[in-house]
Scaffold this active site. Structure first.
Site, PDB file in Angstrom:
ATOM      1  N   GLY A  18       0.830  -1.213   0.000  1.00 53.19           N
ATOM      2  CA  GLY A  18       0.000   0.000   0.000  1.00 53.19           C
ATOM      3  C   GLY A  18       0.857   1.252   0.000  1.00 53.19           C
ATOM      4  N   ARG A  19       0.224   2.358   0.371  1.00 48.24           N
ATOM      5  CA  ARG A  19       0.900   3.659   0.243  1.00 48.24           C
ATOM      6  C   ARG A  19       2.164   3.761   1.090  1.00 48.24           C
ATOM      7  NH1 ARG A  19      -5.010   6.036   0.059  1.00 48.24           N
ATOM      8  NH2 ARG A  19      -5.160   4.719   1.887  1.00 48.24           N
ATOM      9  N   ILE A  20       2.099   3.247   2.333  1.00 45.26           N
ATOM     10  CA  ILE A  20       3.267   3.397   3.206  1.00 45.26           C
ATOM     11  C   ILE A  20       4.356   2.401   2.789  1.00 45.26           C
ATOM     12  CG2 ILE A  20       4.106   3.293   5.592  1.00 45.26           C
ATOM     13  CD1 ILE A  20       1.273   4.182   6.472  1.00 45.26           C
ATOM     14  N   ARG A  77      -1.573  -8.954  -1.235  1.00 44.09           N
ATOM     15  CA  ARG A  77      -2.732  -9.690  -1.757  1.00 44.09           C
ATOM     16  C   ARG A  77      -2.622  -9.914  -3.259  1.00 44.09           C
ATOM     17  NH1 ARG A  77      -7.566  -6.710   1.216  1.00 44.09           N
ATOM     18  NH2 ARG A  77      -6.277  -5.021   0.484  1.00 44.09           N
ATOM     19  N   ARG A  83       0.891  -2.705  12.863  1.00 46.69           N
ATOM     20  CA  ARG A  83       0.128  -2.878  14.095  1.00 46.69           C
ATOM     21  C   ARG A  83       0.749  -4.070  14.827  1.00 46.69           C
ATOM     22  NH1 ARG A  83      -1.466   1.579  13.723  1.00 46.69           N
ATOM     23  NH2 ARG A  83      -3.616   2.307  13.630  1.00 46.69           N
ATOM     24  N   GLU A  99      -0.281  -2.966  23.455  1.00 50.10           N
ATOM     25  CA  GLU A  99       0.228  -1.637  23.837  1.00 50.10           C
ATOM     26  C   GLU A  99      -0.523  -1.090  25.036  1.00 50.10           C
ATOM     27  OE1 GLU A  99       0.181   0.926  20.401  1.00 50.10           O
ATOM     28  OE2 GLU A  99       1.438  -0.450  19.271  1.00 50.10           O
ATOM     29  N   HIS A 138       5.235   3.609  19.421  1.00 51.73           N
ATOM     30  CA  HIS A 138       4.177   3.899  18.428  1.00 51.73           C
ATOM     31  C   HIS A 138       4.218   5.368  17.996  1.00 51.73           C
ATOM     32  CE1 HIS A 138       0.012   2.432  16.877  1.00 51.73           C
ATOM     33  NE2 HIS A 138       0.536   3.337  16.069  1.00 51.73           N
ATOM     34  N   GLY A 183       5.152   6.317  14.782  1.00 49.57           N
ATOM     35  CA  GLY A 183       5.297   6.339  13.313  1.00 49.57           C
ATOM     36  C   GLY A 183       4.921   7.671  12.688  1.00 49.57           C
TER      37      GLY A 183
HETATM   38  C1  DGY Z   1      -2.028   5.323  12.223  1.00 49.34           C
HETATM   39  O1  DGY Z   1      -2.243   6.378  11.633  1.00 49.34           O
HETATM   40  O2  DGY Z   1      -2.701   4.324  12.052  1.00 49.34           O
HETATM   41  C2  DGY Z   1      -0.870   5.316  13.150  1.00 49.34           C
HETATM   42  O3  DGY Z   1      -0.655   4.108  13.729  1.00 49.34           O
HETATM   43  C3  DGY Z   1      -0.999   6.417  14.153  1.00 49.34           C
HETATM   44  O4  DGY Z   1      -0.195   7.364  13.696  1.00 49.34           O
END
Ligand code: DGY
Length: 321
Positions: A157-159, A179, A239, A268, A286, A288
């Site tokens: 995906g995008r990230i 996928r 996650r 978490e 967490h 990111g």
């Molecule tokens: C998200 O955007 O899902 C991150 O985990 C929180 O920044």
């Protein structure tokens, strides 16, 4: 006088977001330096037209009931929305939105930060410098090469794509699994689509960029860690529950893999027993998307979604799944 929409905000957000919100609606915010309790959440959403919520607010049928049928939107401050019962929202005609794109760079960057920190033992070196002295020697604190190695990206995906694209400066070979093949991913990164097991066997670095769904829970467990090279490093910025954290602790202890860089955890804010005692794991809490600019931009996206919903328009970042 025309009635302004009424919005509940589950946690105080950076000032520019609150200012923008003030321009478009009347709001109440949980100003405590902690997440809203369940009781506060159920009370806070009552009678609202929209709710701006965070990834640690569980949004489910009880919350939709508490909000009432006039509530059109739950705008999540984050791209992930595993905290929200989306099918239940859809059944009730409630809109759910997230904040995609504005956090791609920040999240990809933290994955790189963890990759470098783990491969080159940055956090371990920092701890050592603060507690004792050292004497330079040829085999002191050896890490892993990064340039020219094989990068395995799970989730295109995008990230994931942004993360993979950034490897170009390090002349890395990119494999990816997901996928389905993604022409966009391949065009941007030169990556090759492979079955996940092949990616795990071949990669020097494996980075996870999938959403948390029933299918991706424990996607990486004992079997998958066993397929990885003993010299490989696992990076997780997606996650926590995507990785079986107990299995990961065992794999790190037994050196089944070389190291791990983690920004997310299965329960978490806790970590699995044994994890924090290990030197071959680098952990961040967490963070990111936690840059000054990104956290503001995420909020502005959430507010734009709320503005649309209050005007009766379909919000731009609707979660359709
Ligand atoms: C998200 O955007 O899902 C991150 O985990 C929180 O920044």
């Amino acid at each position: 006088m025309e009635r302004r929409g009424s919005v509940y905000v589950t946690r105080l957000l950076p000032a520019p977001i609150m200012e923008r919100l003030r321009e478009i609606c009347d709001y109440e915010v949980n100003a405590e330096p902690r997440p809203a309790t369940r009781e506060e959440l159920l009370r806070g959403v009552r009678g609202r037209d929209a709710v701006l919520c965070l990834l640690n607010d569980r949004i489910d049928a009880e919350v939709y009931d508490a909000a009432g049928p006039q509530c059109r939107l739950f705008a999540n401050y984050g791209v992930g929305y595993n905290n929200i019962d989306v099918p239940e929202a859809h059944r009730r005609g409630v809109w759910i939105t997230n904040t995609p794109d504005v956090l791609n760079d920040a999240t990809a960057d933290i994955a790189w930060a963890l990759l470098f920190a783990t491969a080159r033992r940055v956090a371990e070196g920092d701890r050592l410098m603060r507690s004792e002295t050292f004497s330079w020697q040829p085999e002191f604190m050896l890490g892993m090469d990064i340039t020219g190695r094989t990068l395995g990206v799970i989730g295109a995906g995008r990230i994931g794509r942004n993360f993979a694209r950034k490897s170009r400066g390090f002349d890395m070979k990119v494999l990816y699994a997901g996928r389905r093949p993604s022409p966009e991913f391949e065009a941007e990164t030169g990556g090759r689509f492979v079955p996940m097991d092949e990616l795990l066997r071949e990669s020097d670095f494996v980075s996870l960029h999938v959403p948390l769904t029933p299918e991706t829970r424990h996607l990486i467990g004992e079997r998958e860690l066993g397929l990885m090279k003993r010299t490989a490093i696992l990076i997780n910025t997606s996650r926590g529950p995507v990785v079986d954290e107990g299995a990961l602790v065992r794999a790190l202890e037994s050196r089944t893999i070389w190291g791990a860089g983690l920004d997310v955890f299965e329960n978490e804010p806790d970590t699995a027993p044994g994890l924090s005692a290990l030197d071959n794991v680098v952990m961040t809490p967490h963070v990111g998307s936690a840059t000054v600019e990104t956290r503001v931009n995420m909020g502005l996206v959430a507010v734009a979604n709320i503005a649309a919903a209050l005007e009766g328009r379909e919000p731009p970042n609707l979660v359709r799944a």
